[in-house]
Design a protein around this motif. Structure first.
Motif, PDB file in Angstrom:
ATOM      1  N   SER A 252       0.836  -1.202   0.000  1.00 46.94           N
ATOM      2  CA  SER A 252       0.000   0.000   0.000  1.00 46.94           C
ATOM      3  C   SER A 252       0.871   1.253   0.000  1.00 46.94           C
ATOM      4  CB  SER A 252      -0.920   0.012   1.231  1.00 46.94           C
ATOM      5  OG  SER A 252      -1.777  -1.100   1.244  1.00 46.94           O
ATOM      6  N   ILE A 253       1.902   1.239   0.832  1.00 48.57           N
ATOM      7  CA  ILE A 253       2.829   2.368   0.900  1.00 48.57           C
ATOM      8  C   ILE A 253       3.565   2.525  -0.426  1.00 48.57           C
ATOM      9  CG2 ILE A 253       4.934   3.207   2.034  1.00 48.57           C
ATOM     10  CD1 ILE A 253       3.869   1.828   4.593  1.00 48.57           C
ATOM     11  N   TRP A 254       3.941   1.409  -1.053  1.00 49.56           N
ATOM     12  CA  TRP A 254       4.633   1.452  -2.340  1.00 49.56           C
ATOM     13  C   TRP A 254       3.751   2.087  -3.414  1.00 49.56           C
ATOM     14  CZ3 TRP A 254       8.821   2.044  -4.709  1.00 49.56           C
ATOM     15  CH2 TRP A 254       9.104   1.523  -5.974  1.00 49.56           C
ATOM     16  N   TYR A 255       2.483   1.696  -3.457  1.00 48.71           N
ATOM     17  CA  TYR A 255       1.567   2.297  -4.431  1.00 48.71           C
ATOM     18  C   TYR A 255       1.451   3.803  -4.218  1.00 48.71           C
ATOM     19  CZ  TYR A 255      -0.508  -1.454  -7.245  1.00 48.71           C
ATOM     20  OH  TYR A 255      -0.727  -2.432  -8.186  1.00 48.71           O
ATOM     21  N   LYS A 256       1.482   4.228  -2.957  1.00 47.72           N
ATOM     22  CA  LYS A 256       1.415   5.664  -2.672  1.00 47.72           C
ATOM     23  C   LYS A 256       2.712   6.348  -3.087  1.00 47.72           C
ATOM     24  CE  LYS A 256      -0.175   8.905   0.834  1.00 47.72           C
ATOM     25  NZ  LYS A 256      -0.733   9.046   2.209  1.00 47.72           N
ATOM     26  N   ALA A 257       3.845   5.702  -2.839  1.00 49.96           N
ATOM     27  CA  ALA A 257       5.137   6.284  -3.208  1.00 49.96           C
ATOM     28  C   ALA A 257       5.278   6.425  -4.720  1.00 49.96           C
ATOM     29  CB  ALA A 257       6.272   5.425  -2.661  1.00 49.96           C
ATOM     30  N   LEU A 258       4.670   5.513  -5.477  1.00 49.70           N
ATOM     31  CA  LEU A 258       4.807   5.516  -6.932  1.00 49.70           C
ATOM     32  C   LEU A 258       4.249   6.783  -7.575  1.00 49.70           C
ATOM     33  CD1 LEU A 258       3.947   1.800  -7.777  1.00 49.70           C
ATOM     34  CD2 LEU A 258       6.140   2.945  -8.162  1.00 49.70           C
ATOM     35  N   ARG A 259       3.391   7.499  -6.851  1.00 43.86           N
ATOM     36  CA  ARG A 259       2.862   8.748  -7.402  1.00 43.86           C
ATOM     37  C   ARG A 259       3.978   9.739  -7.725  1.00 43.86           C
ATOM     38  NH1 ARG A 259      -1.834  10.323  -3.005  1.00 43.86           N
ATOM     39  NH2 ARG A 259      -3.283   8.596  -3.383  1.00 43.86           N
ATOM     40  N   GLY A 260       5.038   9.729  -6.909  1.00 41.92           N
ATOM     41  CA  GLY A 260       6.113  10.698  -7.079  1.00 41.92           C
ATOM     42  C   GLY A 260       7.345  10.158  -7.762  1.00 41.92           C
ATOM     43  N   LEU A 261       7.256   8.951  -8.363  1.00 40.87           N
ATOM     44  CA  LEU A 261       8.424   8.321  -8.991  1.00 40.87           C
ATOM     45  C   LEU A 261       8.173   8.070 -10.471  1.00 40.87           C
ATOM     46  CD1 LEU A 261       9.221   5.599  -6.281  1.00 40.87           C
ATOM     47  CD2 LEU A 261      10.412   7.788  -6.598  1.00 40.87           C
ATOM     48  N   SER A 262       9.200   8.270 -11.266  1.00 37.44           N
ATOM     49  CA  SER A 262       9.120   7.856 -12.668  1.00 37.44           C
ATOM     50  C   SER A 262       9.336   6.349 -12.746  1.00 37.44           C
ATOM     51  CB  SER A 262      10.186   8.575 -13.497  1.00 37.44           C
ATOM     52  OG  SER A 262      11.483   8.117 -13.122  1.00 37.44           O
ATOM     53  N   THR A 263       9.056   5.762 -13.909  1.00 33.12           N
ATOM     54  CA  THR A 263       9.292   4.330 -14.090  1.00 33.12           C
ATOM     55  C   THR A 263      10.755   3.996 -13.872  1.00 33.12           C
ATOM     56  OG1 THR A 263       7.479   4.228 -15.689  1.00 33.12           O
ATOM     57  CG2 THR A 263       9.057   2.405 -15.707  1.00 33.12           C
ATOM     58  N   PHE A 264      11.645   4.842 -14.379  1.00 34.37           N
ATOM     59  CA  PHE A 264      13.082   4.625 -14.219  1.00 34.37           C
ATOM     60  C   PHE A 264      13.468   4.656 -12.741  1.00 34.37           C
ATOM     61  CE2 PHE A 264      17.398   6.306 -13.772  1.00 34.37           C
ATOM     62  CZ  PHE A 264      18.120   5.426 -14.548  1.00 34.37           C
ATOM     63  N   GLN A 265      12.968   5.631 -12.005  1.00 39.46           N
ATOM     64  CA  GLN A 265      13.284   5.739 -10.580  1.00 39.46           C
ATOM     65  C   GLN A 265      12.742   4.550  -9.804  1.00 39.46           C
ATOM     66  OE1 GLN A 265      11.512   9.603  -9.895  1.00 39.46           O
ATOM     67  NE2 GLN A 265      13.506  10.600  -9.799  1.00 39.46           N
ATOM     68  N   ALA A 266      11.511   4.139 -10.107  1.00 40.87           N
ATOM     69  CA  ALA A 266      10.909   3.006  -9.398  1.00 40.87           C
ATOM     70  C   ALA A 266      11.702   1.727  -9.615  1.00 40.87           C
ATOM     71  CB  ALA A 266       9.462   2.817  -9.856  1.00 40.87           C
ATOM     72  N   ALA A 267      12.206   1.541 -10.835  1.00 41.68           N
ATOM     73  CA  ALA A 267      13.027   0.363 -11.123  1.00 41.68           C
ATOM     74  C   ALA A 267      14.361   0.454 -10.400  1.00 41.68           C
ATOM     75  CB  ALA A 267      13.242   0.234 -12.629  1.00 41.68           C
ATOM     76  N   LEU A 268      14.996   1.608 -10.481  1.00 42.74           N
ATOM     77  CA  LEU A 268      16.331   1.793  -9.914  1.00 42.74           C
ATOM     78  C   LEU A 268      16.348   1.612  -8.399  1.00 42.74           C
ATOM     79  CD1 LEU A 268      19.319   2.799 -10.156  1.00 42.74           C
ATOM     80  CD2 LEU A 268      18.397   5.125  -9.971  1.00 42.74           C
ATOM     81  N   ILE A 269      15.392   2.224  -7.727  1.00 46.90           N
ATOM     82  CA  ILE A 269      15.387   2.240  -6.265  1.00 46.90           C
ATOM     83  C   ILE A 269      15.289   0.836  -5.689  1.00 46.90           C
ATOM     84  CG2 ILE A 269      13.923   2.894  -4.306  1.00 46.90           C
ATOM     85  CD1 ILE A 269      13.498   5.588  -5.763  1.00 46.90           C
ATOM     86  N   GLN A 270      14.648  -0.071  -6.408  1.00 49.77           N
ATOM     87  CA  GLN A 270      14.478  -1.427  -5.877  1.00 49.77           C
ATOM     88  C   GLN A 270      15.786  -2.203  -5.797  1.00 49.77           C
ATOM     89  OE1 GLN A 270      10.574  -3.454  -7.006  1.00 49.77           O
ATOM     90  NE2 GLN A 270      10.627  -1.770  -8.489  1.00 49.77           N
ATOM     91  N   LEU A 271      16.850  -1.693  -6.428  1.00 48.55           N
ATOM     92  CA  LEU A 271      18.158  -2.329  -6.263  1.00 48.55           C
ATOM     93  C   LEU A 271      18.675  -2.193  -4.836  1.00 48.55           C
ATOM     94  CD1 LEU A 271      20.040  -1.328  -9.550  1.00 48.55           C
ATOM     95  CD2 LEU A 271      19.240  -3.605  -8.887  1.00 48.55           C
ATOM     96  N   SER A 272      18.078  -1.289  -4.059  1.00 50.44           N
ATOM     97  CA  SER A 272      18.500  -1.136  -2.662  1.00 50.44           C
ATOM     98  C   SER A 272      18.000  -2.274  -1.777  1.00 50.44           C
ATOM     99  CB  SER A 272      18.009   0.202  -2.101  1.00 50.44           C
ATOM    100  OG  SER A 272      16.594   0.224  -2.012  1.00 50.44           O
ATOM    101  N   VAL A 273      16.997  -3.012  -2.244  1.00 58.54           N
ATOM    102  CA  VAL A 273      16.380  -4.035  -1.394  1.00 58.54           C
ATOM    103  C   VAL A 273      17.375  -5.126  -0.969  1.00 58.54           C
ATOM    104  CG1 VAL A 273      14.582  -5.813  -1.265  1.00 58.54           C
ATOM    105  CG2 VAL A 273      14.085  -3.595  -2.312  1.00 58.54           C
ATOM    106  N   PRO A 274      18.189  -5.695  -1.881  1.00 57.03           N
ATOM    107  CA  PRO A 274      19.157  -6.702  -1.426  1.00 57.03           C
ATOM    108  C   PRO A 274      20.152  -6.154  -0.408  1.00 57.03           C
ATOM    109  CG  PRO A 274      18.914  -6.793  -3.808  1.00 57.03           C
ATOM    110  CD  PRO A 274      18.219  -5.552  -3.353  1.00 57.03           C
TER     111      PRO A 274
END
Length: 286
Positions: free
Chosen positions: A222-244
């Motif tokens: 739910s929080i991710w869907y809310k965060a996506l409002r302020g992110l481009s597709t490129f940013q959303a893809a890039l940021i997930q590299l922080s998860v590991p």
């Protein structure tokens, strides 16, 4: 921008927690893939729907659909969850992470390029540094991948990319996440029957699946869907590299894994590359 940063950081923490919970539950065989997936999605659906109904009663918003979300997102959520759990039965943690996040990156970046989201040269450099450091981080643990597990993890990554893209521009993050989880629960019904007949689960495994479903998945998505409002597709893809990186840090703090120079260098480069690309994007927009 500040609220987007906070929401994104919380979502990444939730994603990392999901990895740790799945690793602990499936890695110790305290629950198996079908049961873990069913408990994870259905528990998330119950809690999210209760929150949705409570919010609807309080606001008395008659324009809000009885069940927001859509079946495409729900199907993507289910495919991601069951393929993720099943793939990790035959893949190591590092190999699975490499295949998963490579699939997510490729899917989302290809879609962004198709839709005209062209990254600048600095953004490409930042992404290149982050991705190279990500590979360097997990490379020591990568072994020869199981073919079936690899296909399942690729499917999981593509499905997660679809689920993320369906959430861009969401006007009702909690409602849409609740609706997606409720719909995905319908796909879980055969898993429940399979798990009851063929699988066993300990109370620890069920508790870990509940924590993943209610907190790390339900509320986190739910929080991710809310965060996506302020992110481009490129940013959303890039940021997930922080998860590991976050998950590895969590394993050091909570699962007694050893802190190494390799992790410090790779983690710093991943986060540094992400920061460089995000700052480059902001400068381009000014």
């Amino acid at each position: 921008m500040q609220s987007t940063f906070v929401l994104t950081a919380v979502a990444m923490l939730a994603f990392a927690a999901n990895s740790l919970l799945a690793r602990e539950a499936l890695g110790t065989a305290s629950i198996e893939a079908a049961g873990y997936t069913a408990v994870r999605i259905m528990s998330g659906a119950l809690v999210l729907y209760a929150l949705l109904r409570r919010g609807a009663a309080a606001s008395r918003d008659e324009a809000r659909p009885l069940l927001p979300g859509d079946w495409w997102a729900a199907a993507a959520l289910f495919v991601y969850a069951i393929a993720f759990s099943t793939a990790y039965l035959s893949l190591g943690a590092a190999t699975g992470a490499l295949i998963l996040f490579s699939s997510v990156q490729a899917s989302m970046l290809a879609w962004g390029l198709w839709k005209g989201d062209r990254p600048s040269g600095r953004e490409v450099i930042g992404f290149g540094v982050a991705f190279a450091a990500f590979v360097y981080l997990i490379l020591p643990g990568v072994g020869r991948p199981d073919p079936l597990g690899s296909v399942l993890m690729i499917a999981s990554g593509v499905a997660w990319a679809i689920y993320t893209l369906r959430g861009r521009g969401s006007r009702d993050p909690l409602g849409e996440t609740a609706g997606n989880f409720v719909r995905a629960s319908a796909f879980c019904l055969p898993l429940v029957g399979f798990a009851l007949i063929y699988e066993t689960a300990s109370m620890t495994g069920i508790a870990l699946a509940l924590a993943s479903g209610i907190v790390a998945s339900g509320l986190g998505y739910s929080i991710w869907y809310k965060a996506l409002r302020g992110l481009s597709t490129f940013q959303a893809a890039l940021i997930q590299l922080s998860v590991p990186v976050i998950a590895a840090l969590g394993a050091i703090l909570f699962l007694d894994e050893r802190l190494t120079l390799h992790f410090v260098v790779a983690g710093a480069c991943v986060l540094g590359g992400i920061a460089f690309a995000i700052l480059a994007k902001q400068k381009r927009q000014v």
